[in-house]
Design a protein around this motif. Structure first.
Motif, mmCIF file in Angstrom:
data_model
loop_
_atom_site.group_PDB
_atom_site.id
_atom_site.type_symbol
_atom_site.label_atom_id
_atom_site.label_comp_id
_atom_site.label_asym_id
_atom_site.label_seq_id
_atom_site.Cartn_x
_atom_site.Cartn_y
_atom_site.Cartn_z
ATOM 1 N N ASN A 170 -92.970 -71.544 54.945
ATOM 2 C CA ASN A 170 -92.005 -72.316 54.302
ATOM 3 C C ASN A 170 -91.056 -73.789 54.748
ATOM 4 O O ASN A 170 -90.227 -72.783 55.905
ATOM 5 C CB ASN A 170 -91.715 -72.760 52.893
ATOM 6 N N PRO A 230 -96.295 -76.242 61.563
ATOM 7 C CA PRO A 230 -97.154 -76.473 60.559
ATOM 8 C C PRO A 230 -98.372 -76.740 61.088
ATOM 9 O O PRO A 230 -100.084 -77.287 60.346
ATOM 10 C CB PRO A 230 -96.783 -77.485 60.018
ATOM 11 N N ARG A 258 -102.767 -75.107 60.812
ATOM 12 C CA ARG A 258 -103.347 -75.497 60.262
ATOM 13 C C ARG A 258 -103.061 -76.331 58.960
ATOM 14 O O ARG A 258 -103.865 -76.924 58.055
ATOM 15 C CB ARG A 258 -104.820 -74.683 59.688
ATOM 16 N N GLN A 259 -101.935 -76.655 58.914
ATOM 17 C CA GLN A 259 -101.380 -77.289 57.916
ATOM 18 C C GLN A 259 -101.562 -78.538 57.554
ATOM 19 O O GLN A 259 -101.250 -79.405 57.005
ATOM 20 C CB GLN A 259 -100.053 -76.857 57.156
ATOM 21 N N LYS A 260 -100.977 -78.658 59.050
ATOM 22 C CA LYS A 260 -101.297 -80.306 59.405
ATOM 23 C C LYS A 260 -101.540 -81.230 60.604
ATOM 24 O O LYS A 260 -102.721 -80.250 61.175
ATOM 25 C CB LYS A 260 -98.884 -81.128 59.866
ATOM 26 N N ARG A 304 -99.807 -85.744 59.149
ATOM 27 C CA ARG A 304 -100.664 -85.793 58.385
ATOM 28 C C ARG A 304 -101.252 -84.056 57.888
ATOM 29 O O ARG A 304 -101.679 -83.627 58.479
ATOM 30 C CB ARG A 304 -101.954 -87.257 58.185
ATOM 31 N N ASP A 305 -101.253 -84.451 56.411
ATOM 32 C CA ASP A 305 -102.185 -83.421 55.897
ATOM 33 C C ASP A 305 -103.567 -82.944 56.593
ATOM 34 O O ASP A 305 -103.845 -83.905 56.479
ATOM 35 C CB ASP A 305 -102.000 -83.355 54.445
ATOM 36 N N ALA A 306 -103.737 -81.738 56.904
ATOM 37 C CA ALA A 306 -104.865 -81.502 57.524
ATOM 38 C C ALA A 306 -106.080 -82.048 55.936
ATOM 39 O O ALA A 306 -105.438 -81.410 55.063
ATOM 40 C CB ALA A 306 -105.003 -80.298 57.072
ATOM 41 N N ARG A 334 -109.761 -76.430 54.266
ATOM 42 C CA ARG A 334 -109.023 -75.860 53.505
ATOM 43 C C ARG A 334 -108.946 -74.488 54.604
ATOM 44 O O ARG A 334 -110.026 -74.037 55.240
ATOM 45 C CB ARG A 334 -109.438 -75.130 51.963
ATOM 46 N N ASP A 356 -99.071 -69.059 55.600
ATOM 47 C CA ASP A 356 -99.117 -69.813 54.827
ATOM 48 C C ASP A 356 -97.226 -70.308 54.920
ATOM 49 O O ASP A 356 -96.823 -69.261 55.299
ATOM 50 C CB ASP A 356 -98.584 -69.250 53.377
#
Length: 434
Positions: free
Chosen positions: A2, A118, A122-124, A413-415, A418, A434
């Motif tokens: 995080n 990020p 694969r988060q952003k 921006r958010d991916a 999932r 994560d």
């Protein structure tokens, strides 16, 4: 990982502090700092107080101001040149050698790589290179490096044009490097080049003003690999509360032709008080010019043909495969299966927190003199974290060389899909996305 963990670990790295020294600097207990650094899904994880975050930010801002302040003007420091200019090769935005970096520019690049995490995880999503085209010219076989560079460019919104091998290039028809490079520069916005001849990538770079990145030039250098290797060491040490300064690094295998170790030892020599154990048979020892460079920087160098001597007490073990493709009319002497870095030796000679690394590919066949597959489930094995780190590091290189590093943060921006929390089913907690 995080953002709180990223923030604190980046701060420790930039301030060059261990966890104990960092907690003292903040005036908090070491136990409190440890809980702030735990994964968010840990039952013992705690949120860092806002006041502490503000204090850390103030410390970092002060340190950055001190670093920039050259005394010019009444209390005002001149604006620093962009990183791309400070690491330029002959005034152009190329990456040809690790010698283009000093310790400060490395740390600045690592901050950009941290920003990319990020996206790499694969988060952003970012499109700062949308419309840009990468020319990927690999005149030697490659899987990891070629795909890693391509994936990094695509994750920033660009596209890739690929070619592999001399057979599929006009150079098979006698075209010069200069002509090939100049023509490609009219088609693409950046070039990544691997070539079997040392110095050949520099020839590509001299023919164009678009960014050219050296993805390996024969037995010469592999700068991006060394940068991601050092980035991995720093991230692993941050997790363990250790510093690169004063560490003991064992390099094992083909040190004569292994371009990854040539580049890595040059980068590590920018730090202070290191000990290098160089483990190789006499026919595959590190080139003398690199030994002289490292010695000039005040580090301890021990050369040995004994794996047991070299591994004892090492903080980092960097194993390499033998570069059979570099041997022209030479016999490979003395490189026997006794050079295999295997679990029984690591357990007997290394520390519980030793980091085991390898640039890959490794020879996993029985009897191979390489990093043994019996270490696959050992938490000290960092080879997959190492390869994962290639994406944010190469994204950072593209962003810096193409001048978009300051656009990335506000472009994210958010991916919309999932992704798994862990790429591999056997990944440890700190391997995960994560």
């Amino acid at each position: 990982m995080n953002s709180q963990q990223d923030f604190l670990r980046d701060a420790m790295r930039r301030l060059n502090l261990t966890r104990d020294a960092f907690s003292d600097r903040l005036g908090v207990r070491r136990r409190a700092l440890d809980t702030w650094l735990l994964p968010a899904d840990s039952g013992e994880a705690r949120s860092m107080p806002e006041m502490v975050e503000k204090f850390v930010s103030e410390i970092l801002a002060h340190e950055a101001h001190e670093a920039r302040d050259t005394g010019a003007g009444p209390g005002r420091a001149p604006a620093a040149k962009p990183l791309a200019q400070r690491i330029a090769a002959e005034g152009r935005p190329h990456l040809l050698s690790v010698s283009q970096f000093d310790r400060g520019s490395l740390e600045e690049l690592f901050q950009v790589a941290d920003l990319m995490q990020p996206i790499a995880r694969r988060q952003k999503v970012s499109r700062v290179l949308e419309g840009a085209v990468l020319g990927s010219l690999f005149f030697e076989a490659s899987t990891r490096t070629r795909v890693s560079f391509g994936a990094a460019f695509c994750r920033l919104g660009g596209t890739v044009c690929d070619t592999t091998g001399f057979t599929f290039s006009s150079m098979a028809k006698g075209e010069s490097i200069y002509d090939t490079s100049r023509v490609m520069a009219g088609y693409v916005d950046a070039l990544v080049v691997r070539h079997p001849e040392q110095g050949a990538v520099a020839e590509f770079a001299r023919a164009t003003n678009i960014p050219v990145i050296n993805a390996g030039d024969g037995p010469g250098e592999h700068p991006s690999q060394a940068i991601l290797d050092l980035y991995t060491i720093q991230r692993e040490f941050s997790r363990l509360g250790k510093l690169v300064d004063g560490t003991h690094v064992a390099m094992v295998g083909d040190l004569k032709y292994g371009r990854t170790v040539h580049s890595l030892i040059r980068l590590l020599s920018l730090y202070k008080g290191l000990k290098f154990s160089l483990v190789a048979p006499p026919s595959l020892e590190m080139p003398p010019y690199l030994l002289e460079l490292v010695a000039r920087n005040g580090h301890v160098i021990e050369q040995t043909a004994s794996l047991e001597e070299g591994l004892r007490g090492a903080d980092v073990v960097y194993a390499t495969r033998i570069q059979k493709e570099r041997f022209v009319g030479e016999a490979i002497e003395g490189y026997t299966p006794e050079f295999q870095v295997r679990k029984s030796l690591v357990d007997a000679l290394c520390k519980p927190d030793t980091i085991l690394m390898h640039p890959l590919p490794r020879d996993g066949r029985p009897g191979a003199n390489d990093l043994s597959t019996d270490l696959n489930h050992d938490p000290r094995l960092a080879i997959f974290r190492q390869t994962d780190n290639g994406i944010p590091v190469r994204m950072a290189l593209f962003a810096v060389l193409m001048g978009v590093e300051n656009q990335v943060a506000r472009s994210m921006r958010d991916a919309g899909w999932r992704s798994p929390s862990h790429v591999g089913p056997d990944d440890a907690v700190f391997d995960g996305l994560d």
